[in-house]
Design a protein around this motif. Structure first.
Motif, PDB file in Angstrom:
ATOM      1  N   ASP A  16       1.996 -18.073  15.149  1.00 41.16           N
ATOM      2  CA  ASP A  16       2.605 -18.526  13.905  1.00 41.16           C
ATOM      3  C   ASP A  16       2.667 -17.396  12.871  1.00 41.16           C
ATOM      4  O   ASP A  16       1.675 -16.693  12.648  1.00 41.16           O
ATOM      5  N   LEU A  17       3.833 -17.264  12.243  1.00 40.54           N
ATOM      6  CA  LEU A  17       4.028 -16.275  11.194  1.00 40.54           C
ATOM      7  C   LEU A  17       4.143 -17.003   9.861  1.00 40.54           C
ATOM      8  O   LEU A  17       4.956 -17.910   9.701  1.00 40.54           O
ATOM      9  N   ALA A  18       3.320 -16.602   8.892  1.00 38.55           N
ATOM     10  CA  ALA A  18       3.250 -17.266   7.599  1.00 38.55           C
ATOM     11  C   ALA A  18       4.309 -16.734   6.645  1.00 38.55           C
ATOM     12  O   ALA A  18       4.669 -15.558   6.688  1.00 38.55           O
ATOM     13  N   TYR A  19       4.780 -17.621   5.779  1.00 37.69           N
ATOM     14  CA  TYR A  19       5.738 -17.189   4.762  1.00 37.69           C
ATOM     15  C   TYR A  19       5.711 -18.157   3.592  1.00 37.69           C
ATOM     16  O   TYR A  19       5.398 -19.346   3.742  1.00 37.69           O
ATOM     17  N   LEU A  20       6.050 -17.646   2.431  1.00 38.83           N
ATOM     18  CA  LEU A  20       6.246 -18.457   1.236  1.00 38.83           C
ATOM     19  C   LEU A  20       7.740 -18.683   1.085  1.00 38.83           C
ATOM     20  O   LEU A  20       8.541 -17.782   1.327  1.00 38.83           O
ATOM     21  N   ASP A  21       8.133 -19.874   0.693  1.00 37.95           N
ATOM     22  CA  ASP A  21       9.550 -20.210   0.507  1.00 37.95           C
ATOM     23  C   ASP A  21       9.635 -21.057  -0.760  1.00 37.95           C
ATOM     24  O   ASP A  21       9.226 -22.213  -0.776  1.00 37.95           O
ATOM     25  N   THR A  22      10.152 -20.451  -1.830  1.00 43.43           N
ATOM     26  CA  THR A  22      10.149 -21.133  -3.119  1.00 43.43           C
ATOM     27  C   THR A  22      11.417 -20.805  -3.895  1.00 43.43           C
ATOM     28  O   THR A  22      12.042 -19.773  -3.677  1.00 43.43           O
ATOM     29  N   GLY A  23      11.794 -21.691  -4.796  1.00 44.79           N
ATOM     30  CA  GLY A  23      13.001 -21.484  -5.585  1.00 44.79           C
ATOM     31  C   GLY A  23      14.250 -21.921  -4.827  1.00 44.79           C
ATOM     32  O   GLY A  23      14.192 -22.289  -3.650  1.00 44.79           O
ATOM     33  N   THR A  24      15.384 -21.892  -5.515  1.00 39.40           N
ATOM     34  CA  THR A  24      16.662 -22.257  -4.908  1.00 39.40           C
ATOM     35  C   THR A  24      17.719 -21.238  -5.325  1.00 39.40           C
ATOM     36  O   THR A  24      17.580 -20.550  -6.335  1.00 39.40           O
ATOM     37  N   GLY A  25      18.754 -21.175  -4.519  1.00 38.36           N
ATOM     38  CA  GLY A  25      19.836 -20.234  -4.804  1.00 38.36           C
ATOM     39  C   GLY A  25      20.015 -19.267  -3.660  1.00 38.36           C
ATOM     40  O   GLY A  25      19.572 -19.510  -2.530  1.00 38.36           O
ATOM     41  N   ASP A  26      20.676 -18.152  -3.928  1.00 40.25           N
ATOM     42  CA  ASP A  26      20.879 -17.130  -2.903  1.00 40.25           C
ATOM     43  C   ASP A  26      19.524 -16.593  -2.455  1.00 40.25           C
ATOM     44  O   ASP A  26      18.630 -16.369  -3.275  1.00 40.25           O
ATOM     45  N   PRO A  27      19.362 -16.353  -1.136  1.00 41.96           N
ATOM     46  CA  PRO A  27      18.041 -15.952  -0.628  1.00 41.96           C
ATOM     47  C   PRO A  27      17.705 -14.493  -0.911  1.00 41.96           C
ATOM     48  O   PRO A  27      18.537 -13.598  -0.783  1.00 41.96           O
ATOM     49  N   VAL A  28      16.447 -14.283  -1.297  1.00 45.69           N
ATOM     50  CA  VAL A  28      15.875 -12.951  -1.495  1.00 45.69           C
ATOM     51  C   VAL A  28      14.599 -12.882  -0.662  1.00 45.69           C
ATOM     52  O   VAL A  28      13.720 -13.742  -0.795  1.00 45.69           O
TER      53      VAL A  28
END
Length: 271
Positions: A16-28
């Protein structure tokens, strides 16, 4: 600051690879430096997430992500994550190792990269020639080989002020945070562990193919050979430019967060 409860996990073929995913709109996509994790961007994540969807992974073997048990490449892991999220092309922002991952991905998976900001890095082929940096890296390697974690941390944290400043010249919170992240990553590994990372080679020959906007950002007090190579990269791509942040070394995102955030947001809004 982000916590473990904010993380999500991508079930890759090798853990498993961890990541944060927050906010909306075009991806950065924010890509951290070596031995740290996504928290190196604690000053950038809220500023960017106010307008954009921010994806900040922990690179394999770092932070909360699984260690490698088989050969892997950074760019392949990142491509797998973005396809899992069904997103892209994205704007990539990478610091140090994260910058090298960004350049690898630009040449290997150009369809995933809309634009890029590369801080404290050039291509992943780059090797330091600066005597001071090579000495510090040698100290790190010797300490790591001897299992001397404190010795390794002392050498590692010398990159924060750089050659021409003392530790007392730096906000003590910066090395404290880097130390915490580095200890967490080191605790995941053993000195005799096999390195499964497969480096990409001959990347410079492919740099002229990059046709997305590229912004190179360097701290003025970083190693001069790295700054020169980064400037060379900016000139070799079809649409590149560079900026220098004064009074910062290898971690401008931590030393001059407000200045870097303005640079990032101005760049993103210009796309």
């Amino acid at each position: 600051m982000t916590g473990a409860s904010d993380l999500r996990f991508f079930p890759s073929a090798d853990g498993d690879l961890a990541y944060l995913d927050t906010g909306t709109g075009d991806p950065v996509v924010l890509l951290h430096s070596g031995f740290t994790d996504h928290r190196i961007f604690d000053a950038q994540i809220p500023a960017l997430a106010a307008e954009y969807r921010v994806i900040a992974p922990d690179v394999r073997g770092h932070g909360a992500s699984a260690n490698a048990t088989a050969p892997f490449r950074w760019a392949d892991d990142l491509a797998g994550l973005l396809r899992h999220l069904d997103t892209g092309p994205a704007v990539f922002v990478g610091v140090s190792m994260g910058g090298a991952i960004t350049t690898d991905t630009m040449v290997e998976y150009p369809e995933l990269v809309r634009a890029a900001v590369v801080c404290g890095a050039a291509t992943s082929d780059f090797q330091y020639t600066d005597p001071w940096v090579r000495q510090v890296l040698a100290e790190q390697a010797a300490a790591l080989g001897a299992g001397d974690m404190e010795g390794w941390l002392t050498a590692f944290l010398r990159h924060v002020p750089g050659e021409h400043r003392a530790a007392a010249d730096i906000d003590p919170d910066i090395p404290s945070r880097l130390r915490e992240m580095a200890l967490g990553t080191l605790a995941k590994h053993t000195p005799d562990e096999e390195d499964h990372h497969v480096p990409m080679t001959d990347t410079w020959a492919r740099v002229p193919e990059i046709d997305v906007p590229v912004l190179i950002v360097n701290g003025a007090l970083d190693a001069p050979d790295l700054i020169a190579e980064a400037e060379r990269f900016a000139g070799a791509v079809r649409n590149g430019r560079s900026v220098i942040i004064d009074d910062a070394a290898h971690y401008p995102n931590m030393e001059r967060p407000e200045e870097l955030n303005k640079i990032l947001l101005d760049f993103l809004r210009s796309l």
